[in-house]
Design a protein around this motif. Structure first.
Motif, PDB file in Angstrom:
ATOM      1  N   LEU A 177      -3.714 -12.261   7.685  1.00 22.19           N
ATOM      2  CA  LEU A 177      -2.369 -11.716   7.689  1.00 22.19           C
ATOM      3  C   LEU A 177      -2.426 -10.372   8.402  1.00 22.19           C
ATOM      4  N   THR A 178      -1.562 -10.156   9.374  1.00 22.49           N
ATOM      5  CA  THR A 178      -1.596  -8.903  10.099  1.00 22.49           C
ATOM      6  C   THR A 178      -0.196  -8.405  10.405  1.00 22.49           C
ATOM      7  N   ALA A 179      -0.002  -7.103  10.233  1.00 26.25           N
ATOM      8  CA  ALA A 179       1.262  -6.472  10.614  1.00 26.25           C
ATOM      9  C   ALA A 179       1.222  -6.064  12.069  1.00 26.25           C
ATOM     10  N   ARG A 180       0.063  -6.219  12.689  1.00 25.27           N
ATOM     11  CA  ARG A 180      -0.108  -5.828  14.091  1.00 25.27           C
ATOM     12  C   ARG A 180       0.095  -7.048  14.972  1.00 25.27           C
ATOM     13  N   ALA A 181       1.065  -6.953  15.855  1.00 23.64           N
ATOM     14  CA  ALA A 181       1.391  -8.083  16.724  1.00 23.64           C
ATOM     15  C   ALA A 181       0.596  -8.046  18.020  1.00 23.64           C
ATOM     16  N   ASP A 196      -4.979  -8.510  -0.394  1.00 23.35           N
ATOM     17  CA  ASP A 196      -3.948  -7.634   0.157  1.00 23.35           C
ATOM     18  C   ASP A 196      -3.851  -6.417  -0.747  1.00 23.35           C
ATOM     19  N   ASP A 197      -3.668  -5.236  -0.161  1.00 23.03           N
ATOM     20  CA  ASP A 197      -3.590  -4.032  -0.984  1.00 23.03           C
ATOM     21  C   ASP A 197      -2.213  -3.843  -1.609  1.00 23.03           C
ATOM     22  N   GLU A 198      -1.235  -4.683  -1.214  1.00 19.49           N
ATOM     23  CA  GLU A 198       0.097  -4.595  -1.797  1.00 19.49           C
ATOM     24  C   GLU A 198       0.248  -5.644  -2.894  1.00 19.49           C
ATOM     25  N   ALA A 199       0.463  -5.167  -4.121  1.00 21.59           N
ATOM     26  CA  ALA A 199       0.537  -6.061  -5.275  1.00 21.59           C
ATOM     27  C   ALA A 199       1.688  -7.058  -5.151  1.00 21.59           C
ATOM     28  N   ASN A 200       2.820  -6.606  -4.574  1.00 17.94           N
ATOM     29  CA  ASN A 200       3.971  -7.515  -4.460  1.00 17.94           C
ATOM     30  C   ASN A 200       3.691  -8.659  -3.484  1.00 17.94           C
ATOM     31  N   VAL A 201       2.901  -8.384  -2.442  1.00 25.02           N
ATOM     32  CA  VAL A 201       2.539  -9.445  -1.507  1.00 25.02           C
ATOM     33  C   VAL A 201       1.618 -10.446  -2.192  1.00 25.02           C
ATOM     34  N   ARG A 202       0.622  -9.932  -2.929  1.00 25.01           N
ATOM     35  CA  ARG A 202      -0.296 -10.838  -3.646  1.00 25.01           C
ATOM     36  C   ARG A 202       0.470 -11.700  -4.643  1.00 25.01           C
ATOM     37  N   LYS A 203       1.422 -11.100  -5.337  1.00 29.02           N
ATOM     38  CA  LYS A 203       2.207 -11.839  -6.336  1.00 29.02           C
ATOM     39  C   LYS A 203       3.030 -12.933  -5.672  1.00 29.02           C
ATOM     40  N   LEU A 204       3.661 -12.620  -4.534  1.00 26.38           N
ATOM     41  CA  LEU A 204       4.476 -13.600  -3.820  1.00 26.38           C
ATOM     42  C   LEU A 204       3.627 -14.771  -3.335  1.00 26.38           C
ATOM     43  N   VAL A 253      -6.943 -15.881   2.109  1.00 22.35           N
ATOM     44  CA  VAL A 253      -5.784 -15.309   2.789  1.00 22.35           C
ATOM     45  C   VAL A 253      -6.040 -13.811   2.868  1.00 22.35           C
ATOM     46  N   LEU A 254      -6.278 -13.310   4.070  1.00 21.22           N
ATOM     47  CA  LEU A 254      -6.864 -11.978   4.242  1.00 21.22           C
ATOM     48  C   LEU A 254      -5.977 -11.051   5.062  1.00 21.22           C
ATOM     49  N   ASP A 255      -5.506  -9.987   4.443  1.00 20.87           N
ATOM     50  CA  ASP A 255      -4.776  -8.943   5.155  1.00 20.87           C
ATOM     51  C   ASP A 255      -5.763  -8.109   5.964  1.00 20.87           C
ATOM     52  N   LEU A 256      -5.437  -7.831   7.216  1.00 22.26           N
ATOM     53  CA  LEU A 256      -6.354  -7.053   8.056  1.00 22.26           C
ATOM     54  C   LEU A 256      -6.338  -5.568   7.715  1.00 22.26           C
ATOM     55  N   MET A 257      -5.168  -5.045   7.344  1.00 13.54           N
ATOM     56  CA  MET A 257      -5.038  -3.596   7.120  1.00 13.54           C
ATOM     57  C   MET A 257      -5.282  -3.274   5.651  1.00 13.54           C
ATOM     58  N   LEU A 258      -6.568  -3.149   5.309  1.00 14.91           N
ATOM     59  CA  LEU A 258      -6.982  -2.841   3.948  1.00 14.91           C
ATOM     60  C   LEU A 258      -7.563  -1.435   3.891  1.00 14.91           C
ATOM     61  N   LEU A 281      -1.300 -15.218  10.588  1.00 13.49           N
ATOM     62  CA  LEU A 281       0.141 -15.071  10.454  1.00 13.49           C
ATOM     63  C   LEU A 281       0.474 -13.598  10.629  1.00 13.49           C
ATOM     64  N   THR A 282       1.587 -13.320  11.311  1.00 14.77           N
ATOM     65  CA  THR A 282       2.026 -11.945  11.498  1.00 14.77           C
ATOM     66  C   THR A 282       3.060 -11.593  10.446  1.00 14.77           C
ATOM     67  N   LYS A 283       2.876 -10.444   9.797  1.00 16.91           N
ATOM     68  CA  LYS A 283       3.857  -9.966   8.818  1.00 16.91           C
ATOM     69  C   LYS A 283       5.084  -9.432   9.542  1.00 16.91           C
ATOM     70  N   PRO A 284       6.284  -9.603   8.961  1.00 14.17           N
ATOM     71  CA  PRO A 284       6.599 -10.375   7.754  1.00 14.17           C
ATOM     72  C   PRO A 284       6.479 -11.872   8.023  1.00 14.17           C
ATOM     73  N   PHE A 285       6.114 -12.624   6.994  1.00  7.27           N
ATOM     74  CA  PHE A 285       5.881 -14.046   7.155  1.00  7.27           C
ATOM     75  C   PHE A 285       6.698 -14.842   6.146  1.00  7.27           C
ATOM     76  N   SER A 286       6.876 -16.106   6.436  1.00  5.04           N
ATOM     77  CA  SER A 286       7.535 -17.020   5.514  1.00  5.04           C
ATOM     78  C   SER A 286       6.494 -17.568   4.538  1.00  5.04           C
ATOM     79  N   PRO A 287       6.696 -17.420   3.228  1.00 11.21           N
ATOM     80  CA  PRO A 287       5.734 -17.974   2.266  1.00 11.21           C
ATOM     81  C   PRO A 287       5.549 -19.479   2.434  1.00 11.21           C
ATOM     82  N   ARG A 288       6.610 -20.186   2.811  1.00  9.28           N
ATOM     83  CA  ARG A 288       6.488 -21.636   3.023  1.00  9.28           C
ATOM     84  C   ARG A 288       5.593 -21.938   4.221  1.00  9.28           C
ATOM     85  N   GLU A 289       5.711 -21.129   5.281  1.00  8.98           N
ATOM     86  CA  GLU A 289       4.835 -21.339   6.433  1.00  8.98           C
ATOM     87  C   GLU A 289       3.397 -21.026   6.063  1.00  8.98           C
TER      88      GLU A 289
END
Length: 250
Positions: free
Chosen positions: A95-99, A14-22, A56-61, A116-124
């Motif tokens: 992982l995709t922000a596009r529904a 994921d290009d967002e560091a906070n998402v990778r950290k979470l 775990v792969l974000d589509l929008m890179l 999974l569509t963003k935003p997502f539950s980390p538990r899910e």
């Protein structure tokens, strides 16, 4: 923590560091070993050098997007084959922000195993990661069970050799992925019987599948292209509208 999961390596892209950290924090709490990439080129490099079990792969890179990464790792139209069938790349949770439905189906067609569509539950996300890893061996178990009872399934011109994991039609070898083979094996064992999406998901993907049941339609379309003389007018893999699919060979 589930037994058998400890030290399983997962690549988070994921290009967002906070998402990778979470994502990393939740996965590491479950005993997974996590490596990270912030762009597509690095993801491809790590997938090949570190050989993670799952990505775990974000589509929008930036640059090389997630679909291109999936194509490079999973072999594009060759489909997700599963580690048990000699798949060289990892399983993939998109992982995709596009529904948009088309984007999801394209990703599944590229070889992704779930999304999974963003935003997502980390538990899910953790639950889906575990489910993908659990079901990755389901087709092999099903094939082994069928092979012990009836190693060669013949249905009209279609022959499925469960012991050798090969299939043919009128003597012509079919180059099938593990998922396609498992679908054909299940249906050849009960020709003429209608299989719902849910039944095929249970037989081929496993009881713990969390994803979109339309993944069955994606794989069925690919199987028809290999099996049917004319995929637009299927002779063998028939759709029973509103119910599911059946194999007709009479």
């Amino acid at each position: 923590m589930e037994t058998g999961m400890t030290e399983t390596r997962i690549l988070v892209v994921d290009d967002e560091a906070n998402v990778r950290k979470l994502v990393r924090s939740y996965l590491e709490k479950e005993g997974f070993q996590v490596i990270e990439a912030s762009d597509g080129n690095r993801a491809i490099e790590l997938a090949r050098s570190e050989r993670p079990a799952l990505m775990v792969l974000d589509l929008m890179l930036p640059g090389v997007d997630g679909l291109e990464v999936c194509r490079a790792i999973c072999g594009g139209d060759t489909d997700a084959q599963g580690a048990e069938a000699g798949r060289s790349g990892p399983m993939v949770l998109m992982l995709t922000a596009r529904a948009d439905e088309a984007d999801k189906l394209v990703g599944l067609g590229m070889g992704a195993d779930d999304y999974l569509t963003k935003p997502f539950s980390p538990r899910e996300l953790v639950a889906r990661v575990k489910a993908i890893l659990r079901r990755s061996g389901a087709p092999a178990r099903a094939a082994a069970s069928s092979a012990s009872a009836q190693p060669v399934l013949r249905s009209g011109p279609i022959e499925v050799d469960t012991a050798r994991h090969t299939a043919s039609i009128e003597g012509r070898h079919l180059d099938l992925t593990a998922r396609e083979f498992a679908i054909l094996e299940a249906m050849a064992g009960d020709p003429g019987i209608v299989f719902s999406r849910e039944r095929l998901l249970e037989r081929v993907w496993g009881y713990n599948y969390f994803g979109d049941p339309r993944v069955v339609d994606v794989h069925m379309a690919k199987l028809r292209k290999k099996l049917e003389p004319d995929a637009s007018e299927p002779r063998y893999l028939k759709t029973v509208r509103g119910v599911g699919y059946k194999l007709e060979t009479g």
